[in-house]
Structures are given as structure tokens and as C-alpha cells.
Design a protein around this motif. Structure first.
Motif, PDB file in Angstrom:
ATOM      1  N   THR A 451       0.767  -0.977  -0.029  1.00  0.00           N
ATOM      2  CA  THR A 451      -0.338   0.213  -0.078  1.00  0.00           C
ATOM      3  C   THR A 451       0.953   1.327   0.166  1.00  0.00           C
ATOM      4  OG1 THR A 451      -2.081  -1.068   1.438  1.00  0.00           O
ATOM      5  CG2 THR A 451      -1.673   1.520   0.840  1.00  0.00           C
ATOM      6  N   TYR A 452       0.647   2.091  -0.337  1.00  0.00           N
ATOM      7  CA  TYR A 452       1.038   3.556  -0.743  1.00  0.00           C
ATOM      8  C   TYR A 452      -0.315   3.973  -0.634  1.00  0.00           C
ATOM      9  CZ  TYR A 452       2.686   8.390  -1.174  1.00  0.00           C
ATOM     10  OH  TYR A 452       2.982   9.796  -0.825  1.00  0.00           O
ATOM     11  N   ALA A 453      -0.292   5.446   0.888  1.00  0.00           N
ATOM     12  CA  ALA A 453      -1.002   6.146   1.483  1.00  0.00           C
ATOM     13  C   ALA A 453      -0.515   7.147   1.941  1.00  0.00           C
ATOM     14  CB  ALA A 453      -2.415   4.959   2.503  1.00  0.00           C
ATOM     15  N   GLU A 454      -1.232   8.492   1.762  1.00  0.00           N
ATOM     16  CA  GLU A 454      -1.228   9.862   2.360  1.00  0.00           C
ATOM     17  C   GLU A 454      -2.474   9.788   3.581  1.00  0.00           C
ATOM     18  OE1 GLU A 454      -0.163  12.436  -0.866  1.00  0.00           O
ATOM     19  OE2 GLU A 454       1.479  11.406  -1.572  1.00  0.00           O
ATOM     20  N   GLY A 455      -1.544  10.720   4.268  1.00  0.00           N
ATOM     21  CA  GLY A 455      -2.962  11.273   4.787  1.00  0.00           C
ATOM     22  C   GLY A 455      -2.734  12.575   5.225  1.00  0.00           C
ATOM     23  N   TYR A 456      -3.526  13.979   6.109  1.00  0.00           N
ATOM     24  CA  TYR A 456      -3.360  14.932   7.019  1.00  0.00           C
ATOM     25  C   TYR A 456      -4.244  15.589   7.460  1.00  0.00           C
ATOM     26  CZ  TYR A 456      -4.563  19.658   4.646  1.00  0.00           C
ATOM     27  OH  TYR A 456      -4.152  21.581   4.580  1.00  0.00           O
ATOM     28  N   ARG A 457      -3.083  16.297   8.524  1.00  0.00           N
ATOM     29  CA  ARG A 457      -3.787  16.403   9.512  1.00  0.00           C
ATOM     30  C   ARG A 457      -3.604  18.063  10.073  1.00  0.00           C
ATOM     31  NH1 ARG A 457      -2.574  18.216  14.881  1.00  0.00           N
ATOM     32  NH2 ARG A 457      -0.524  17.780  14.498  1.00  0.00           N
ATOM     33  N   ALA A 458      -4.586  18.838  10.229  1.00  0.00           N
ATOM     34  CA  ALA A 458      -4.495  20.092  10.503  1.00  0.00           C
ATOM     35  C   ALA A 458      -3.831  20.615  11.722  1.00  0.00           C
ATOM     36  CB  ALA A 458      -6.377  20.889  10.247  1.00  0.00           C
ATOM     37  N   PRO A 459      -2.614  22.143  11.929  1.00  0.00           N
ATOM     38  CA  PRO A 459      -2.887  22.000  13.021  1.00  0.00           C
ATOM     39  C   PRO A 459      -4.468  22.601  13.665  1.00  0.00           C
ATOM     40  CG  PRO A 459      -2.458  23.921  11.827  1.00  0.00           C
ATOM     41  CD  PRO A 459      -2.730  22.398  10.337  1.00  0.00           C
ATOM     42  N   THR A 460      -4.029  21.891  15.240  1.00  0.00           N
ATOM     43  CA  THR A 460      -5.858  22.468  16.022  1.00  0.00           C
ATOM     44  C   THR A 460      -5.744  23.495  16.929  1.00  0.00           C
ATOM     45  OG1 THR A 460      -3.933  21.847  17.858  1.00  0.00           O
ATOM     46  CG2 THR A 460      -5.529  19.706  16.910  1.00  0.00           C
ATOM     47  N   LEU A 461      -6.263  24.331  17.594  1.00  0.00           N
ATOM     48  CA  LEU A 461      -6.412  25.244  18.023  1.00  0.00           C
ATOM     49  C   LEU A 461      -5.492  25.639  19.215  1.00  0.00           C
ATOM     50  CD1 LEU A 461     -10.616  25.666  18.661  1.00  0.00           C
ATOM     51  CD2 LEU A 461      -8.970  27.430  17.487  1.00  0.00           C
ATOM     52  N   SER A 462      -4.593  24.544  19.710  1.00  0.00           N
ATOM     53  CA  SER A 462      -4.246  24.780  20.778  1.00  0.00           C
ATOM     54  C   SER A 462      -2.052  24.885  20.796  1.00  0.00           C
ATOM     55  CB  SER A 462      -4.136  23.048  22.150  1.00  0.00           C
ATOM     56  OG  SER A 462      -5.156  22.974  23.047  1.00  0.00           O
ATOM     57  N   GLU A 463      -2.137  24.055  19.532  1.00  0.00           N
ATOM     58  CA  GLU A 463      -0.325  23.951  18.782  1.00  0.00           C
ATOM     59  C   GLU A 463      -0.823  25.497  17.904  1.00  0.00           C
ATOM     60  OE1 GLU A 463      -0.299  19.617  16.656  1.00  0.00           O
ATOM     61  OE2 GLU A 463      -1.384  21.157  15.865  1.00  0.00           O
ATOM     62  N   THR A 464      -1.703  25.666  18.032  1.00  0.00           N
ATOM     63  CA  THR A 464      -1.871  27.374  16.577  1.00  0.00           C
ATOM     64  C   THR A 464      -1.544  28.242  18.282  1.00  0.00           C
ATOM     65  OG1 THR A 464      -2.796  27.071  15.008  1.00  0.00           O
ATOM     66  CG2 THR A 464      -2.897  28.479  15.325  1.00  0.00           C
ATOM     67  N   LEU A 465      -2.421  28.419  18.942  1.00  0.00           N
ATOM     68  CA  LEU A 465      -2.712  29.275  19.360  1.00  0.00           C
ATOM     69  C   LEU A 465      -2.404  29.273  21.038  1.00  0.00           C
ATOM     70  CD1 LEU A 465      -6.752  30.563  18.573  1.00  0.00           C
ATOM     71  CD2 LEU A 465      -4.588  31.393  17.484  1.00  0.00           C
ATOM     72  N   ILE A 466      -1.684  28.342  22.032  1.00  0.00           N
ATOM     73  CA  ILE A 466      -1.184  28.517  23.133  1.00  0.00           C
ATOM     74  C   ILE A 466      -0.318  29.332  23.268  1.00  0.00           C
ATOM     75  CG2 ILE A 466       0.702  26.695  22.609  1.00  0.00           C
ATOM     76  CD1 ILE A 466       0.660  25.512  25.268  1.00  0.00           C
ATOM     77  N   SER A 467      -0.251  30.233  24.439  1.00  0.00           N
ATOM     78  CA  SER A 467      -0.101  31.121  25.246  1.00  0.00           C
ATOM     79  C   SER A 467       0.626  31.633  26.509  1.00  0.00           C
ATOM     80  CB  SER A 467      -0.338  32.437  23.955  1.00  0.00           C
ATOM     81  OG  SER A 467       0.227  33.591  24.858  1.00  0.00           O
ATOM     82  N   GLY A 468       1.215  31.425  26.949  1.00  0.00           N
ATOM     83  CA  GLY A 468       1.232  32.039  28.585  1.00  0.00           C
ATOM     84  C   GLY A 468       2.978  31.329  29.202  1.00  0.00           C
ATOM     85  N   VAL A 469       3.067  31.441  29.998  1.00  0.00           N
ATOM     86  CA  VAL A 469       3.954  30.759  31.479  1.00  0.00           C
ATOM     87  C   VAL A 469       3.606  30.083  31.981  1.00  0.00           C
ATOM     88  CG1 VAL A 469       5.433  31.875  33.105  1.00  0.00           C
ATOM     89  CG2 VAL A 469       4.760  33.607  31.542  1.00  0.00           C
ATOM     90  N   HIS A 470       5.138  28.797  31.447  1.00  0.00           N
ATOM     91  CA  HIS A 470       4.355  28.033  32.381  1.00  0.00           C
ATOM     92  C   HIS A 470       4.501  28.235  33.868  1.00  0.00           C
ATOM     93  CE1 HIS A 470       5.324  24.365  34.030  1.00  0.00           C
ATOM     94  NE2 HIS A 470       4.911  23.258  33.290  1.00  0.00           N
ATOM     95  N   PRO A 471       3.763  27.260  35.146  1.00  0.00           N
ATOM     96  CA  PRO A 471       4.358  26.914  36.004  1.00  0.00           C
ATOM     97  C   PRO A 471       6.016  26.808  36.698  1.00  0.00           C
ATOM     98  CG  PRO A 471       2.413  26.251  35.723  1.00  0.00           C
ATOM     99  CD  PRO A 471       2.494  26.249  34.828  1.00  0.00           C
ATOM    100  N   PHE A 472       6.217  27.030  38.157  1.00  0.00           N
ATOM    101  CA  PHE A 472       7.523  27.209  38.283  1.00  0.00           C
ATOM    102  C   PHE A 472       8.004  25.550  37.945  1.00  0.00           C
ATOM    103  CE2 PHE A 472      10.704  26.196  41.226  1.00  0.00           C
ATOM    104  CZ  PHE A 472      11.858  26.905  40.928  1.00  0.00           C
ATOM    105  N   PRO A 473       9.333  25.024  37.152  1.00  0.00           N
ATOM    106  CA  PRO A 473      10.106  26.140  37.065  1.00  0.00           C
ATOM    107  C   PRO A 473       9.555  26.876  35.391  1.00  0.00           C
ATOM    108  CG  PRO A 473      10.656  23.938  35.929  1.00  0.00           C
ATOM    109  CD  PRO A 473       9.442  23.986  37.110  1.00  0.00           C
ATOM    110  N   ALA A 474       9.856  28.099  35.415  1.00  0.00           N
ATOM    111  CA  ALA A 474       8.894  28.621  34.625  1.00  0.00           C
ATOM    112  C   ALA A 474       9.518  28.661  32.993  1.00  0.00           C
ATOM    113  CB  ALA A 474       8.532  29.988  34.711  1.00  0.00           C
ATOM    114  N   PHE A 475       8.545  29.421  32.453  1.00  0.00           N
ATOM    115  CA  PHE A 475       9.471  29.281  30.961  1.00  0.00           C
ATOM    116  C   PHE A 475       8.134  29.255  29.976  1.00  0.00           C
ATOM    117  CE2 PHE A 475       8.391  24.668  30.805  1.00  0.00           C
ATOM    118  CZ  PHE A 475       7.518  24.708  29.959  1.00  0.00           C
ATOM    119  N   THR A 476       8.341  30.782  29.264  1.00  0.00           N
ATOM    120  CA  THR A 476       7.325  30.887  28.180  1.00  0.00           C
ATOM    121  C   THR A 476       6.620  29.904  27.444  1.00  0.00           C
ATOM    122  OG1 THR A 476       7.680  33.088  28.714  1.00  0.00           O
ATOM    123  CG2 THR A 476       6.716  33.156  26.647  1.00  0.00           C
TER     124      THR A 476
END
Length: 706
Positions: A451-476
Motif C-alpha cells: 500500500t501507498y497512502a497519504e494522510g492530512y492533519r490540520a493544526p489544532t487550536l491549542s498548537e496554534t494559539l497556546i500562549s502563557g508562562v508555565h508554572p515554576f520552573p517557569a518558561f514562556t
């Protein structure tokens, strides 16, 4: 009965969902195994799983009943190519196929309805809630050959069928009640399942209802150490109505409602403490028109609505007071809601052109997600799981062709389009994905396929719009509105083996060997980015003050962002085999998967280690008593990123014993002794230890009328 089977029960004319009802089968006197039952996930048309030109496996209702699982992971650990990620203090599960998981890469269906819930944290980015006592069968297809089933499934499809009237009534029975009571040690707790079904003599109308109550407690690992908050309470109802108003016409309605109540302090067991009440609902309605005198029409229409509402109540802060310093107080609420409305419409036309027979399937599907996050306890959840909407639409055509008994071919095209919206942001895209398969059977007992087959997955809201500072140990964590969709290119080859009367009259040997190479272009992964941000290096210090307070306890640290990497390369081998000789059975399943970031040559975190599973069972007392053992071996995984949340794991093996006794058609007893050597272990991708030795037992009593 066999374990890690390649098929589920045949589709019932009353079930218009893609996965039909599994027939309740006692062991066949001929030695025929469940490997010869019907699967539909790779093509939407019924075929024996041993004849599927793909990596297809299904766990039967009998296997699930013998395992007596309290989590879906118990069921899937002996299916090749499939593993799970779970936090034992949360009943939710995530499924990994061939090293791919999260954000819809594996399409999880319950009665044909997509389960798209996702809440970003340390665990999996895509979980579903389904108690195993509700499951009547599982149909699995590995790889993007199954993209006819919906957008995004570049890893594969796992389709769960909940129990229905065929699971408690024989064909000549009109009404009945089945009562199951179970209990066990080391956290298993108590489970009750009450099922009721009735139908008219001509089967024009049938109704089924099931109520499940489960109360589990905290378990101890193999070293006797308590794993906190691993208990939960479940109340669930499963209702189905089938109507056959005229020949060839079938209507179905179903409602599945589950309420999980549990409390935990995060996937690390050291975070802030929340009580969670998860309300998971799935409603489906379907129509099938399949006239017996017109092979050009086999029309299936399904609509569904799913809702998962995770309501969390802040109980107390972690030791570093992260939430309290942000203003969170006990009793504050966090809600993550995801509503999904979807449809799936297709028709199969069967006809011949000369010596070639065709099954032409064509149709379309759609999924509409609405994510709403409300956070009054620190704001982390709303930052990491943003609100918004997503739309997935698709159309497909597939032609299954057969020439004589030795040549088969499948050609298919799928068109996908997506649109996501969140705040002022929006993006969209579309693509056509092909599939081509050839199967050659030079002898009746063997078939080669490629078999040869292709698939297609669109980015999600979380992957695209996630934004903030992680709790300690902190990083953006930064958003990325320029993400491109993933495209999978899968090469797959395999062989199906079918032997009868091998060592004795009536026995059966079935085996499936599959190798694959799946290259995913524009693979989306969380990576460090060159930009740095001043973030707190002291527990609880607000990140917003780092830029305005002189001599604040802050330091520049790299930010994290979801980005497209040029290509992820995954490959592997899967073996599944079963032998049934009537008085006993044996099965074997082996999985080997490799996966790397083609740019850095680093191993993908989601690729699990090698696994080998086997089952051996014997039947006595006129085959009313079945006893046996299940064994699964996991290789070590020692090359996880040093600063990641997924720990390295050691090599380990688990051994279970099981016994089932059917006194007659009305009374059945089951006993499972799990992890009999009390092994202390963490399964790869999990963040906490699994239970040590656990005894599980149940008694099932049924009454029915004809």
C-alpha cells in the motif's frame, strides 16, 4: 475465545454505524478463531480481518470479558502497534499508534462518533473517557490507510463499539436481563453492570439499556507504595434503540452518558490539588437503506453529538504556592468544555465489469468542534487550552476491485478542508490524499499486499494559539499562527496467512505480518526557540513582574513553541498470530517501531519501546471452563530528553493468570490475577507507577425469555 484478535463481530443490519455488533460466540467446535470475524475500519466495507490489506486488529467482547479491565489500557496492551498514555489519577486515556498520538493523529470513535477532547498539560494532548465495562468490541486499523474514516487520522483509527442487545440476547431470545457484580484487590474496588434488552418477534424494534457503577480506590505499586489519588467513581448509562420499519430500512439511536468523579494533584503528583468531575456524553442517530434487490445501494447516514465537560474545583495549592500567589482560592472553578457535532454519509455500490467485481464507496463527513475554557484559578488552563472553533470537512471515493480469487486492488482519493478560529485569528487549508493497494494471493493460504497512502492533519487550536508562562520552573510558551498542516506518506507491505487442519481436524492458524515506513512532512512538535524571555526562577513569583521590578528573581530562559519540523520518519514491524485447536488456543503479538526527527536525528518522544505479548489457554469440562495465562514484555526506553516530563523506563515483563467458567447459559464466573509477580514498573509514556498484584473477580447472571 482468543486474545489480541484480528477481528470483531460481524456488522449487524440493525447497526448503521461503521462498526457493527459483535456476535456472542462460544468457542467453536471446529477450532475456528475470532481471527475470521469481520472488520470494517480500513475500507468501510465488511471483510474478514485476516483478509484486510492493512494492519487491522480487533478485540472481541469475549476477550474483554475475560480480562475484566478497569482501564482501556488493560485491553490494548496485547494489540500490536498500539499503546496508551495515561495518568493513573485520571480515568482519561490517550491512544498511540505506531508512535503517533495527540491532537487527533489517532481518530478515536465511540459508536462512530469522534472523541476530540483535549486539555494541554504534562500528559497527553488528546484524551477520551470510556469505561471498559461499556465496551462490546474494538476495531483498529493502523496507519493512514484508514483516512477514509475522517480527517487527521495519520496514525490510524480506533473504533469502540459499546454494548448492545446482541451482547445479552441470543438470536431466538426476545427479552432478558444481565446482572454483573465484580470486585477486586489493590484499588480495583467494586463494579456493577446491569443490562436490560427487549425486542419484537420480527425484530422490527429493539431496545437496550445498561447502567454501570464503578468505585475504585487508590492502588499500590509492586513495591507496596501507595500511588495517591488513583481512585475514582463512575456512574454511566448506555441506551440504544433500533427500528426496522420496512425491509432494507434501519434506524438507530444511542445515548451514552458517563460521569467521572476524582481528585488529584496533577500528573506529577506534586502540583496543585483539584477535584474533577468529568461529564462525557455521546449521542448518535443513524439511518441505513440497503435493499436486498439492488446492489448499487447500501446507504449509511450517521449524525452525532459529543460533549466532554471537565469541571475542576481548586482544593489547595502546591508546596511552592504557585496558584495562590496568582490569586487562586479554594473553591475557584476551571472548566474545559468541548462540543463536537459531526456527520458521516456514504454509499457503497457493488457491480461487475467483465471479470472484475467492484465495491465503489463514496461519501463525505464533517466535524465541528467548539472549545470553551473558563479559568478562575490562576489562568494556566485558559492560556494552554485556548477557546475557539474548528471545522473539518471531507469527501472521499474508493473502489475495491477483485479479479478471481488471486488479485485485489483498492484505489481511493480523499479531499480534506479545514478552518480554525480563535479570537481574532483564523486559518484554513485543503488537500487531496490518495491511496493505492494491491493484494496478490498465489495460493489460497497466503496473500501478499502492498500500500501507498497519504494522510492530512490540520493544526489544532491549542498548537496554534497556546500562549502563557508555565508554572515554576517557569518558561514562556509562544503561539504560532504560521503552522502548516502535517502530510503523511505511508508505504506498507504485509502478508496474511490462513491455515486450517494444521495439526488436527478442525484447528485454525491465522497470522498477519506488516512492515511500514511513514514519513510525515511538516510534523508539528514542541521545540525550544531562539528568543528568550525573563521568567521567574523563584517559586510563585508572578511572571508579569519580571520586566518591571528591579532585581526581580528572574532570568532569561528559552521559550517553547509548536513548530513544523521538516520531516518525522517512522518505521516498524508488527506481527499478530493466533492458533485455536478447540481444546485450547494461543496467540502472539510483537511490535517494533522506530521514529526520528529527520533534521536532528533525535528519537521522537512518543515512540514506544519494543513489546512482545502472548496468550496460552486451555478449555475443559466440555469447554465450559477456560484457564490460561497472558504475558507481555516491554523493552527499556532510555533516550528520552533529559529535561522532559516523560521518564526513562526499564525493561520489565508482566504475567497474568485467568479463568472463566460458564456453568450454563445463565451463570458465568471470571477470575483474573494480574501482575502475579507484583512487578514494580512505570509503563513508557505514563508519569506514575501502575498497580502491583491485583485480583479481579466477577459473577454474571442472566435471565431471558424466548
Amino acid at each position: 475465545m482468543s486474545v489480541a484478535t484480528l477481528a470483531s463481530g460481524a456488522a449487524s443490519a440493525q447497526d448503521v454505524s461503521p462498526v457493527g455488533a459483535a456476535a456472542r460466540q462460544a468457542p467453536s467446535a471446529s477450532g475456528e478463531t475470532a481471527l475470521d470475524e469481520i472488520t470494517v475500519t480500513s475500507t468501510k466495507t465488511e471483510e474478514k480481518a485476516i483478509e484486510a490489506l492493512a494492519g487491522a486488529s480487533v478485540v472481541s467482547a469475549d476477550t474483554i470479558r475475560a480480562i475484566q479491565p478497569d482501564r482501556v489500557s488493560d485491553i490494548l496492551r496485547q494489540v500490536p502497534g498500539v499503546t496508551t498514555q495515561e495518568a493513573h489519577n485520571d480515568p482519561g486515556q490517550a491512544i498511540n499508534i505506531r508512535g503517533l498520538q495527540d491532537f487527533g493523529r489517532v481518530n478515536v470513535l465511540v459508536d462512530g462518533a469522534r472523541q476530540n477532547f483535549q486539555s494541554t498539560g504534562h500528559g497527553a494532548n488528546g484524551t477520551f473517557y470510556l469505561d471498559p465495562e461499556l465496551i462490546g468490541g474494538i476495531d483498529i486499523t493502523r496507519g493512514p490507510v484508514s483516512t477514509i474514516y475522517g480527517s487527521g487520522a495519520i496514525g490510524g483509527v480506533v473504533s469502540f463499539r459499546t454494548r448492545n442487545i446482541e451482547d445479552i440476547l441470543k438470536p431466538d431470545e426476545l427479552a432478558g436481563v444481565e446482572q454483573k457484580l465484580g470486585g477486586g484487590s489493590n484499588g480495583y474496588g467494586f463494579v456493577n453492570s446491569t443490562s436490560v434488552g427487549a425486542r419484537l418477534p420480527n425484530n422490527a424494534v429493539s431496545a437496550f439499556g445498561q447502567f454501570v457503577y464503578r468505585n475504585s480506590t487508590a492502588s499500590r505499586d509492586g513495591g507496596g507504595i501507595l500511588v495517591p489519588d488513583t481512585g475514582s467513581e463512575l456512574k454511566a448509562g448506555n441506551f440504544k434503540l433500533n427500528i426496522n420499519p420496512a425491509d432494507g430500512h434501519f434506524l438507530t439511536f444511542s445515548a451514552l452518558v458517563q460521569n467521572f468523579d476524582f481528585i488529584n494533584n496533577g500528573s506529577s503528583l506534586t502540583g496543585a490539588r483539584f477535584r474533577s468531575v468529568v461529564d462525557a456524553q455521546t449521542y448518535t442517530w443513524g439511518y441505513r437503506f440497503a435493499p436486498t434487490d439492488n446492489p448499487l445501494i447500501d446507504l449509511n447516514m450517521k449524525g452525532y453529538y459529543t460533549r466532554t465537560d471537565d469541571a475542576r474545583t481548586f482544593v489547595r495549592d502546591s508546596a511552592n504556592r504557585t496558584y495562590g500567589l496568582l490569586g487562586a482560592r479554594p473553591g475557584n472553578q476551571v472548566n474545559v468544555d468541548l462540543d463536537t457535532v459531526g456527520f458521516d454519509i456514504f454509499n457503497t455500490s457493488r457491480f461487475d465489469t467483465g471479470a472484475v467485481s467492484h465495491a465503489l464507496t463514496y461519501g463525505g463527513d464533517g466535524v465541528f468542534d467548539d472549545v470553551r475554557t473558563r479559568d478562575a484559578a490562576g489562568g494556566y488552563t485558559s492560556a494552554f487550552t485556548p477557546s475557539g472553533e474548528r471545522r473539518l470537512l471531507g469527501a472521499f471515493v474508493q473502489n475495491e476491485m477483485r479479479y478471481g480469487d488471486w488479485l485485489r486492488a483498492v484505489g481511493a482519493l480523499r479531499y480534506d478542508a479545514y478552518e480554525i478560529k480563535g479570537g481574532a485569528f483564523g486559518s484554513s487549508g485543503d488537500r487531496i490524499s490518495p491511496r493505492g493497494t494491491i493484494g496478490v494471493s498465489p495460493f489460497p493460504w497466503i496473500e501478499f499486499f502492498g500500500t501507498y497512502a497519504e494522510g492530512y492533519r490540520a493544526p489544532t487550536l491549542s498548537e496554534t494559539l497556546i500562549s502563557g508562562v508555565h508554572p515554576f520552573p517557569a518558561f514562556t510558551i509562544l503561539p504560532n499562527t504560521n503552522l502548516r498542516p502535517e502530510t503523511a506518506h505511508n508505504l506498507e507491505g504485509g502478508v496474511n496467512l490462513r491455515f486450517d487442519n494444521v495439526l488436527r481436524d478442525g484447528d485454525a492458524l491465522r497470522a498477519k505480518l506488516v512492515g511500514f515506513s511513514n514519513d510525515v512532512d511538516n510534523f508539528i512538535d514542541s521545540t525550544s526557540v531562539p528568543s528568550s524571555t525573563l521568567v521567574p526562577v523563584a517559586p510563585g513569583f508572578p511572571a508579569a513582574l519580571c520586566r518591571i521590578v528591579p532585581r526581580a528573581p528572574c532570568a532569561p530562559l528559552p521559550s517553547v513553541q509548536y513548530n513544523n519540523i521538516a520531516r518525522a520518519e517512522l518505521s516498524g514491524v508488527e506481527l499478530e498470530a493466533a492458533y485455536d485447536w478447540g481444546d485450547g488456543f494461543a496467540s502472539l503479538a510483537y511490535t517494533h517501531t522506530d521514529g526520528i526527527n529527520a533534521a536532528t536525528r533525535a528519537t521522537l518522544v512518543t515512540v514506544p519501546p519494543d513489546r512482545l505479548a502472548g496468550t496460552l489457554g486451555f478449555r475443559f469440562l466440555d469447554r465450559r471452563l477456560t484457564v490460561g495465562t497472558r504475558t507481555v514484555w516491554y523493552d527499556a526506553r532510555t533516550n528520552t530528553p533529559p529535561n522532559g516530563t516523560i521518564p526513562n523506563t526499564k525493561e520489565f515483563a508482566l504475567v497474568d493468570l485467568f479463568a472463566s467458567y460458564e456453568h450454563n447459559d445463565w451463570i458465568r464466573a471470571d477470575l483474573t490475577l494480574s501482575n502475579i509477580f507484583d512487578k514494580r514498573y512505570i509503563k513508557y509514556l505514563d508519569l506514575d507507577r501502575s498497580p502491583g498484584f491485583q485480583a479481579r473477580g466477577s459473577l454474571t447472571v442472566k435471565f431471558a425469555t424466548k
